[in-house]
Design a protein around this motif. Sequence first.
Motif, mmCIF file in Angstrom:
data_model
loop_
_atom_site.group_PDB
_atom_site.id
_atom_site.type_symbol
_atom_site.label_atom_id
_atom_site.label_comp_id
_atom_site.label_asym_id
_atom_site.label_seq_id
_atom_site.Cartn_x
_atom_site.Cartn_y
_atom_site.Cartn_z
ATOM 1 N N SER A 39 2.583 6.431 38.240
ATOM 2 C CA SER A 39 1.407 6.407 39.100
ATOM 3 C C SER A 39 1.681 7.274 40.319
ATOM 4 O O SER A 39 2.748 7.173 40.929
ATOM 5 C CB SER A 39 1.098 4.973 39.551
ATOM 6 N N PRO A 40 0.737 8.140 40.711
ATOM 7 C CA PRO A 40 0.991 9.050 41.835
ATOM 8 C C PRO A 40 1.138 8.352 43.181
ATOM 9 O O PRO A 40 1.734 8.910 44.100
ATOM 10 C CB PRO A 40 -0.237 9.969 41.819
ATOM 11 N N ASP A 41 0.608 7.132 43.312
ATOM 12 C CA ASP A 41 0.685 6.447 44.603
ATOM 13 C C ASP A 41 1.662 5.278 44.615
ATOM 14 O O ASP A 41 1.627 4.417 45.488
ATOM 15 C CB ASP A 41 -0.702 5.969 45.045
ATOM 16 N N GLU A 42 2.555 5.246 43.619
ATOM 17 C CA GLU A 42 3.600 4.222 43.569
ATOM 18 C C GLU A 42 4.964 4.879 43.758
ATOM 19 O O GLU A 42 5.237 5.923 43.145
ATOM 20 C CB GLU A 42 3.568 3.476 42.238
ATOM 21 N N PRO A 43 5.847 4.292 44.570
ATOM 22 C CA PRO A 43 7.156 4.906 44.821
ATOM 23 C C PRO A 43 8.158 4.746 43.685
ATOM 24 O O PRO A 43 9.189 5.410 43.663
ATOM 25 C CB PRO A 43 7.644 4.166 46.075
ATOM 26 N N ILE A 44 7.879 3.850 42.742
ATOM 27 C CA ILE A 44 8.844 3.590 41.672
ATOM 28 C C ILE A 44 8.873 4.741 40.675
ATOM 29 O O ILE A 44 7.931 5.514 40.547
ATOM 30 C CB ILE A 44 8.521 2.265 40.944
ATOM 31 N N LEU A 45 9.993 4.836 39.958
ATOM 32 C CA LEU A 45 10.173 5.899 38.973
ATOM 33 C C LEU A 45 9.230 5.728 37.789
ATOM 34 O O LEU A 45 8.680 4.652 37.555
ATOM 35 C CB LEU A 45 11.620 5.896 38.465
ATOM 36 N N ALA A 46 9.061 6.802 37.028
ATOM 37 C CA ALA A 46 8.302 6.733 35.784
ATOM 38 C C ALA A 46 8.963 5.738 34.833
ATOM 39 O O ALA A 46 10.185 5.575 34.833
ATOM 40 C CB ALA A 46 8.226 8.112 35.142
ATOM 41 N N LYS A 47 8.149 5.064 34.025
ATOM 42 C CA LYS A 47 8.641 4.068 33.075
ATOM 43 C C LYS A 47 8.279 4.477 31.651
ATOM 44 O O LYS A 47 7.273 5.142 31.415
ATOM 45 C CB LYS A 47 8.035 2.700 33.377
ATOM 46 N N PRO A 48 9.107 4.060 30.669
ATOM 47 C CA PRO A 48 8.854 4.456 29.277
ATOM 48 C C PRO A 48 7.853 3.548 28.570
ATOM 49 O O PRO A 48 7.872 2.329 28.740
ATOM 50 C CB PRO A 48 10.238 4.309 28.639
ATOM 51 N N PHE A 49 6.991 4.162 27.768
ATOM 52 C CA PHE A 49 6.040 3.414 26.948
ATOM 53 C C PHE A 49 5.949 4.078 25.578
ATOM 54 O O PHE A 49 5.701 5.283 25.477
ATOM 55 C CB PHE A 49 4.650 3.393 27.590
ATOM 56 N N SER A 50 6.136 3.284 24.531
ATOM 57 C CA SER A 50 5.997 3.808 23.173
ATOM 58 C C SER A 50 4.558 4.217 22.917
ATOM 59 O O SER A 50 3.619 3.599 23.421
ATOM 60 C CB SER A 50 6.412 2.747 22.148
ATOM 61 N N ARG A 68 5.817 -4.071 38.453
ATOM 62 C CA ARG A 68 4.920 -3.421 39.408
ATOM 63 C C ARG A 68 4.059 -2.336 38.773
ATOM 64 O O ARG A 68 2.847 -2.296 38.984
ATOM 65 C CB ARG A 68 5.754 -2.838 40.554
ATOM 66 N N LEU A 69 4.667 -1.446 38.003
ATOM 67 C CA LEU A 69 3.889 -0.359 37.414
ATOM 68 C C LEU A 69 2.886 -0.882 36.393
ATOM 69 O O LEU A 69 1.717 -0.471 36.388
ATOM 70 C CB LEU A 69 4.802 0.682 36.771
ATOM 71 N N THR A 70 3.314 -1.777 35.527
ATOM 72 C CA THR A 70 2.377 -2.315 34.542
ATOM 73 C C THR A 70 1.273 -3.119 35.230
ATOM 74 O O THR A 70 0.116 -3.099 34.790
ATOM 75 C CB THR A 70 3.089 -3.183 33.495
#
Length: 233
Positions: A39-50, A68-70
């Motif tokens: 997400s462009p407005d979240e500080p966390i790293l990218a997460k993997p999704f199948s 948080r991201l989900t």
Amino acid sequence: MIEAELIEKRTAKDYGLFKFKLKEKLKDPDAGQFVMLKSPDEPILAKPFSIYSYKNRKLTLFIKRVGRLTGKIFSSPIGEVFYVRGPYGIPYIKKIDRDKKYILIGGGSGVAPLNFFSELYPELVYKKLYGFKGRYIRELFEEQSSLVIEEESGKTVVDIFREVYSEELGILACGPIPMLKTLPPGSYVSLESVMGCGIGTCKSCAVKTKEGIKMVCKDGPLFRKEEIQWEWI
């Protein structure tokens, strides 16, 4: 990274199907591969999704809300923009025996890559068994026959698998580690793991195998069950 606009979503409690329209094409995604989403407005790293499904620049992900991201994805309105990169990982088709038909055994969000496999290689699928605890999950799926609902039958997806399995069939599974551990030797198991980079550099998804340390993101996610040193997971 590729811009991904959320164009459709369906949720049922902590599971959801989310469809994104990508500004650019993914490069030949195949079953078993995953994307990194941010997400462009979240500080966390990218997460993997199948990848659950992909066609004509439309990417569908099957997601369980766990952090948080989900949580951000679940609360986002239609039109929200995310970013993806990928695909990563080795396609299932490059590792399995193509002379067999397979029982697909999925648990929870592990259903995602198996759905994509069944779309791309229906001729290799003998039976689909997708396990969930609650009947509410039926709200998300048009195809109901593959669902194994513990709340309804009192049986787990592994219980049903044992009733239909015969040795000439292959096994392709993705889901919780306790589920994968119960499967017979020779099964192909797809591991879900915490990933940072998605390309094998950060080592956050290391798994111990009989041939040494491997990365789920780069060397997997698919392994033969007997390859894995399960006591280290």
